[in-house]
Each structure stands twice: as C-alpha cells, then as structure tokens.
Design a protein around this motif. Sequence first.
Motif, PDB file in Angstrom:
ATOM      1  N   ASN A   1       1.172  -8.643  -3.757  1.00  0.00           N
ATOM      2  CA  ASN A   1       1.463  -9.873  -4.492  1.00  0.00           C
ATOM      3  C   ASN A   1       2.022 -10.895  -3.507  1.00  0.00           C
ATOM      4  OD1 ASN A   1       3.041 -11.875  -6.057  1.00  0.00           O
ATOM      5  ND2 ASN A   1       2.410 -10.618  -7.800  1.00  0.00           N
ATOM      6  N   MET A   2       1.259 -11.960  -3.250  1.00  0.00           N
ATOM      7  CA  MET A   2       1.670 -12.953  -2.269  1.00  0.00           C
ATOM      8  C   MET A   2       2.839 -13.803  -2.738  1.00  0.00           C
ATOM      9  SD  MET A   2      -1.534 -12.017  -1.497  1.00  0.00           S
ATOM     10  CE  MET A   2      -2.674 -13.048  -2.431  1.00  0.00           C
ATOM     11  N   THR A   3       3.044 -13.888  -4.056  1.00  0.00           N
ATOM     12  CA  THR A   3       4.134 -14.708  -4.586  1.00  0.00           C
ATOM     13  C   THR A   3       5.478 -14.006  -4.432  1.00  0.00           C
ATOM     14  OG1 THR A   3       2.620 -15.694  -6.201  1.00  0.00           O
ATOM     15  CG2 THR A   3       4.979 -15.941  -6.615  1.00  0.00           C
ATOM     16  N   THR A   4       5.527 -12.731  -4.820  1.00  0.00           N
ATOM     17  CA  THR A   4       6.784 -11.976  -4.751  1.00  0.00           C
ATOM     18  C   THR A   4       6.928 -11.190  -3.454  1.00  0.00           C
ATOM     19  OG1 THR A   4       5.797 -10.035  -5.833  1.00  0.00           O
ATOM     20  CG2 THR A   4       6.764 -11.728  -7.259  1.00  0.00           C
ATOM     21  N   ARG A   5       5.850 -11.160  -2.644  1.00  0.00           N
ATOM     22  CA  ARG A   5       5.803 -10.390  -1.398  1.00  0.00           C
ATOM     23  C   ARG A   5       5.953  -8.894  -1.647  1.00  0.00           C
ATOM     24  NH1 ARG A   5       3.594 -12.437   2.799  1.00  0.00           N
ATOM     25  NH2 ARG A   5       4.793 -11.002   4.111  1.00  0.00           N
ATOM     26  N   SER A   6       5.614  -8.437  -2.848  1.00  0.00           N
ATOM     27  CA  SER A   6       5.714  -7.017  -3.175  1.00  0.00           C
ATOM     28  C   SER A   6       4.419  -6.300  -2.789  1.00  0.00           C
ATOM     29  CB  SER A   6       6.001  -6.816  -4.658  1.00  0.00           C
ATOM     30  OG  SER A   6       4.944  -7.322  -5.447  1.00  0.00           O
ATOM     31  N   PHE A   7       4.558  -5.014  -2.505  1.00  0.00           N
ATOM     32  CA  PHE A   7       3.445  -4.212  -1.999  1.00  0.00           C
ATOM     33  C   PHE A   7       3.476  -2.842  -2.653  1.00  0.00           C
ATOM     34  CE2 PHE A   7       2.671  -0.697   0.958  1.00  0.00           C
ATOM     35  CZ  PHE A   7       1.385  -0.932   1.394  1.00  0.00           C
ATOM     36  N   LEU A   8       2.330  -2.417  -3.190  1.00  0.00           N
ATOM     37  CA  LEU A   8       2.191  -1.087  -3.766  1.00  0.00           C
ATOM     38  C   LEU A   8       0.956  -0.428  -3.168  1.00  0.00           C
ATOM     39  CD1 LEU A   8       2.784  -1.921  -7.555  1.00  0.00           C
ATOM     40  CD2 LEU A   8       4.411  -0.802  -6.025  1.00  0.00           C
ATOM     41  N   ARG A   9       1.082   0.846  -2.795  1.00  0.00           N
ATOM     42  CA  ARG A   9      -0.096   1.580  -2.322  1.00  0.00           C
ATOM     43  C   ARG A   9      -0.141   2.937  -2.998  1.00  0.00           C
ATOM     44  NH1 ARG A   9      -0.963   1.675   3.790  1.00  0.00           N
ATOM     45  NH2 ARG A   9      -2.261  -0.137   3.376  1.00  0.00           N
ATOM     46  N   TYR A  10      -1.274   3.195  -3.665  1.00  0.00           N
ATOM     47  CA  TYR A  10      -1.487   4.470  -4.356  1.00  0.00           C
ATOM     48  C   TYR A  10      -2.244   5.396  -3.421  1.00  0.00           C
ATOM     49  CZ  TYR A  10      -3.364   7.782  -7.790  1.00  0.00           C
ATOM     50  OH  TYR A  10      -3.714   8.916  -8.476  1.00  0.00           O
TER      51      TYR A  10
END
Length: 262
Positions: A114-123
């Motif tokens: 998410n470029m807005t929140t700078r959050s990153f998830l990897r499954y």
Amino acid sequence: MLKYIVFFFFCCTVLSLKAQYTLFGRSGSISYDKTMYMKNIVGKKFLAKADDKSKIFFEQMLPKLPENAVLKKTLKFNANETLFEPVKDDNLDQMVKQYIMMLALDFEGITLSNMTTRSFLRYNDIVGEKIIVEDTMKRIKWKITDEYREIAGYNCRRANGLTADSIYVIGYYCNEIPISGGPESINGLPGMILGLVVPSQHVSYFATKVELSNDVIMDKKRFEKSKVKRMTRKTMTDQISSVLSQHMNKETVQFIMELGNL
C-alpha cells in the motif's frame, strides 16, 4: 445546429479523457518474466560455498541445469496498491521446478503493498506452513541516470538503487504509469518499475505485457485469514535461517533469505 455542437464537444471530451488514461495509466495489470540464472546461482552461491559433504551433490547437479529458468509473475495495481503474485506455468520443466523448490530459490510469495500507508504484506506457503509477513515497505536510495531502454512498449529510464540491507538493484521505470511500485517489494521511483535487475542475486524481472484497465480486481482473501501466522521480515528471516543453517553454510543461507526478501 446547437445539438451538433454539443455532440462535437462531448466526443472531444471523451477522446481527451481516453487519451489521458492511455498516457497515464493508474490501474491495470503487468505480466513479468522472472529470469533466474541457474548455473550462476548454483555455481557461485551453492557449489563455491559448499563443504566437502555437499560439494559432490552440487557438482552433479550443475551440468543438469539450464543456463536460466523463467518464472511467470503478474502485478495488479491501482493508484494506492499493488499485488504481485506468481502465475502457474505448466511449461516449466519439472526437474528445474524441483531444483528451485529444493534450493528455496522462489517461495512463490504473494505481495500486497500500500503506497499510501507504506504497509507491506507477503503471503508465503513454505513447505505447507502458511505465513504472512507484516511490515513496512522497503526504503531504497535511488539515483536516476540518463540511460533509457524500451520495455513492453514503454520508454523506461534507468535508476540505480541500494536497499536498506545493502543490496544493489537496477530499476527501469516509466513515467506513463505514475505508480511508485514494482516487482516484489521494490518501489520508490516516480513511475512503475517495468525492469528490475539484481546482479548479486543473479535474477531479473522484465515486463512482457502491460494492460491498463479500470476494472482490475485484486484477490486479497489470503491476507484476511485470521489463523495464518503473522510476523515481521526479521522474525521470518531468523526462523527460516535457523532451519536452513542446519543443512547449508551461513553465506548460502544469507543469499536465500535476501532473494526471498526482495
């Protein structure tokens, strides 16, 4: 006469909007070829670092490997998010696929950024154990150059980057897609990265097709499962490294984890 003038201006407006959308794509999907230079990887990262027990195994493996193996990936994107995931490819040689799995060269992870929140998830599904890595997006120091090349029909500009863990990367981005994303978790340029080269990892990603669309759908169901174990990049790296280190030397384990954490 008035209705014809109104119709004329309506057509011009629609064509103008369509042209703007074509010129500056803010949603769609991109197909990538991930090329892994197998002989270089096994020869320089496994065989050269192997102890006496495993050296023979890698020496026997090396002649059987192709120069490179190509894995299919896709990136779906909109103005705020990107979803990078593997594509099933029945044409991939089964022996090569087994070597890739055996050496943990590709975890077939699915990355949501998410470029807005700078959050990153990897499954990740690692030998049947499902893990979601939950962290912030990588910060990369980029230096934009004056070198250009065409990728998937787009004029792309080269930038040289250095990740926080000191991995040198080369990115080719296009201004026509003003999304600060790219393959895996590589990001931070003023346009979408259509080409990515990681020399130390002997791997590259290049777009083969770009499809702009307002109807792009991202499947996020995997990230909504409450029973899946969640951890940071560091925690996952530490846990997997402790398992791999029982069978491989420290430098090879570090290579595998860097490759899996791009």
